[in-house]
Write a protein that holds these residues in place. Structure first.
Motif, PDB file in Angstrom:
ATOM      1  N   LEU A 277       0.835  -1.199   0.000  1.00  0.00           N
ATOM      2  CA  LEU A 277       0.000   0.000   0.000  1.00  0.00           C
ATOM      3  C   LEU A 277       0.868   1.247   0.000  1.00  0.00           C
ATOM      4  O   LEU A 277       0.595   2.213  -0.726  1.00  0.00           O
ATOM      5  CB  LEU A 277      -0.951  -0.022   1.197  1.00  0.00           C
ATOM      6  CG  LEU A 277      -2.060   1.021   1.193  1.00  0.00           C
ATOM      7  CD1 LEU A 277      -2.904   0.958  -0.083  1.00  0.00           C
ATOM      8  CD2 LEU A 277      -2.941   0.836   2.426  1.00  0.00           C
ATOM      9  N   VAL A 278       1.944   1.231   0.748  1.00  0.00           N
ATOM     10  CA  VAL A 278       2.885   2.359   0.757  1.00  0.00           C
ATOM     11  C   VAL A 278       3.521   2.536  -0.623  1.00  0.00           C
ATOM     12  O   VAL A 278       3.724   3.667  -1.075  1.00  0.00           O
ATOM     13  CB  VAL A 278       3.946   2.181   1.870  1.00  0.00           C
ATOM     14  CG1 VAL A 278       5.108   3.148   1.694  1.00  0.00           C
ATOM     15  CG2 VAL A 278       3.304   2.374   3.244  1.00  0.00           C
ATOM     16  N   ALA A 279       3.790   1.431  -1.314  1.00  0.00           N
ATOM     17  CA  ALA A 279       4.355   1.534  -2.668  1.00  0.00           C
ATOM     18  C   ALA A 279       3.377   2.235  -3.614  1.00  0.00           C
ATOM     19  O   ALA A 279       3.789   3.069  -4.437  1.00  0.00           O
ATOM     20  CB  ALA A 279       4.713   0.145  -3.198  1.00  0.00           C
TER      21      ALA A 279
ATOM     22  N   ASP B 192       5.199  -3.679 -12.080  1.00  0.00           N
ATOM     23  CA  ASP B 192       5.763  -2.531 -11.357  1.00  0.00           C
ATOM     24  C   ASP B 192       6.019  -2.891  -9.895  1.00  0.00           C
ATOM     25  O   ASP B 192       7.068  -2.560  -9.330  1.00  0.00           O
ATOM     26  CB  ASP B 192       4.802  -1.326 -11.383  1.00  0.00           C
ATOM     27  CG  ASP B 192       4.550  -0.763 -12.762  1.00  0.00           C
ATOM     28  OD1 ASP B 192       5.424  -0.882 -13.647  1.00  0.00           O
ATOM     29  OD2 ASP B 192       3.452  -0.177 -12.960  1.00  0.00           O
ATOM     30  N   LEU B 193       5.035  -3.564  -9.295  1.00  0.00           N
ATOM     31  CA  LEU B 193       5.150  -3.920  -7.878  1.00  0.00           C
ATOM     32  C   LEU B 193       6.259  -4.932  -7.635  1.00  0.00           C
ATOM     33  O   LEU B 193       6.974  -4.841  -6.627  1.00  0.00           O
ATOM     34  CB  LEU B 193       3.812  -4.440  -7.353  1.00  0.00           C
ATOM     35  CG  LEU B 193       2.739  -3.357  -7.207  1.00  0.00           C
ATOM     36  CD1 LEU B 193       1.349  -3.979  -7.143  1.00  0.00           C
ATOM     37  CD2 LEU B 193       3.014  -2.486  -5.993  1.00  0.00           C
ATOM     38  N   CYS B 194       6.433  -5.889  -8.543  1.00  0.00           N
ATOM     39  CA  CYS B 194       7.546  -6.843  -8.411  1.00  0.00           C
ATOM     40  C   CYS B 194       8.873  -6.088  -8.371  1.00  0.00           C
ATOM     41  O   CYS B 194       9.738  -6.382  -7.534  1.00  0.00           O
ATOM     42  CB  CYS B 194       7.545  -7.836  -9.564  1.00  0.00           C
ATOM     43  SG  CYS B 194       6.272  -9.101  -9.475  1.00  0.00           S
TER      44      CYS B 194
ATOM     45  N   ASN C  56       8.279 -11.857  -5.912  1.00  0.00           N
ATOM     46  CA  ASN C  56       7.912 -12.579  -7.125  1.00  0.00           C
ATOM     47  C   ASN C  56       6.426 -12.350  -7.436  1.00  0.00           C
ATOM     48  O   ASN C  56       5.687 -11.789  -6.622  1.00  0.00           O
ATOM     49  CB  ASN C  56       8.266 -14.066  -7.018  1.00  0.00           C
ATOM     50  CG  ASN C  56       7.470 -14.791  -5.956  1.00  0.00           C
ATOM     51  OD1 ASN C  56       6.260 -14.611  -5.807  1.00  0.00           O
ATOM     52  ND2 ASN C  56       8.153 -15.640  -5.189  1.00  0.00           N
ATOM     53  N   LYS C  57       6.008 -12.788  -8.627  1.00  0.00           N
ATOM     54  CA  LYS C  57       4.617 -12.547  -9.074  1.00  0.00           C
ATOM     55  C   LYS C  57       3.587 -13.207  -8.149  1.00  0.00           C
ATOM     56  O   LYS C  57       2.500 -12.673  -7.955  1.00  0.00           O
ATOM     57  CB  LYS C  57       4.415 -13.049 -10.499  1.00  0.00           C
ATOM     58  CG  LYS C  57       5.080 -12.185 -11.530  1.00  0.00           C
ATOM     59  CD  LYS C  57       4.059 -11.413 -12.298  1.00  0.00           C
ATOM     60  CE  LYS C  57       4.773 -10.619 -13.388  1.00  0.00           C
ATOM     61  NZ  LYS C  57       3.885  -9.787 -14.137  1.00  0.00           N
TER      62      LYS C  57
ATOM     63  N   VAL D 258      -0.871 -10.624  -2.322  1.00  0.00           N
ATOM     64  CA  VAL D 258      -1.081  -9.412  -1.529  1.00  0.00           C
ATOM     65  C   VAL D 258      -2.052  -8.472  -2.253  1.00  0.00           C
ATOM     66  O   VAL D 258      -2.916  -7.847  -1.617  1.00  0.00           O
ATOM     67  CB  VAL D 258       0.264  -8.725  -1.197  1.00  0.00           C
ATOM     68  CG1 VAL D 258       0.039  -7.422  -0.436  1.00  0.00           C
ATOM     69  CG2 VAL D 258       1.147  -9.658  -0.373  1.00  0.00           C
ATOM     70  N   MET D 259      -1.945  -8.399  -3.575  1.00  0.00           N
ATOM     71  CA  MET D 259      -2.896  -7.572  -4.332  1.00  0.00           C
ATOM     72  C   MET D 259      -4.325  -8.077  -4.116  1.00  0.00           C
ATOM     73  O   MET D 259      -5.244  -7.279  -3.908  1.00  0.00           O
ATOM     74  CB  MET D 259      -2.554  -7.580  -5.825  1.00  0.00           C
ATOM     75  CG  MET D 259      -1.326  -6.783  -6.180  1.00  0.00           C
ATOM     76  SD  MET D 259      -0.902  -6.899  -7.935  1.00  0.00           S
ATOM     77  CE  MET D 259      -2.104  -5.777  -8.637  1.00  0.00           C
TER      78      MET D 259
END
Length: 107
Positions: A12-14, A43-45, A51-52, A58-59
């Protein structure tokens, strides 16, 4: 109150950091007015070093909690879609983002 795991907090911070990086929002309200918290799983990785499978799990959890949402669109020619922090996600995530900017006492 929504309880977040450590990984949910990091993600969430990202999202919040990505938005602030684009629009320079000084408050959660500023970020909600110009929500530029767009991030894809790819992008999040890269941002989190996960890893995906980790990112996807988490998503999914943040989506279930109503803190992020799928735009159903991919940008920049990407195959995966962009997601954004929701208003609720920004309300919870922006203060957490600010905590990451604070100096660590004693250092």
């Amino acid at each position: 109150m929504t309880t977040l795991t450590d990984k949910e907090t990091q993600m969430l911070v990202a999202f919040i950091a990505a938005g602030v990086d684009v629009n320079g929002a000084d408050t959660a309200e500023d970020l909600k007015q110009d929500n530029m918290t767009w991030m894809s799983a790819t992008d999040l990785c890269g941002a989190l070093g996960w890893n995906k499978q980790e990112v996807g799990g988490v998503m999914s959890s943040l989506d279930t909690k109503g803190l992020i949402g799928d735009s159903q669109e991919g940008s920049r020619g990407a195959r995966d879609t962009d997601w954004t922090a929701t208003s609720a996600g920004i309300d919870i995530g922006y203060p957490l983002y600010l905590e990451t900017l604070q100096p660590v006492p004693g250092i």
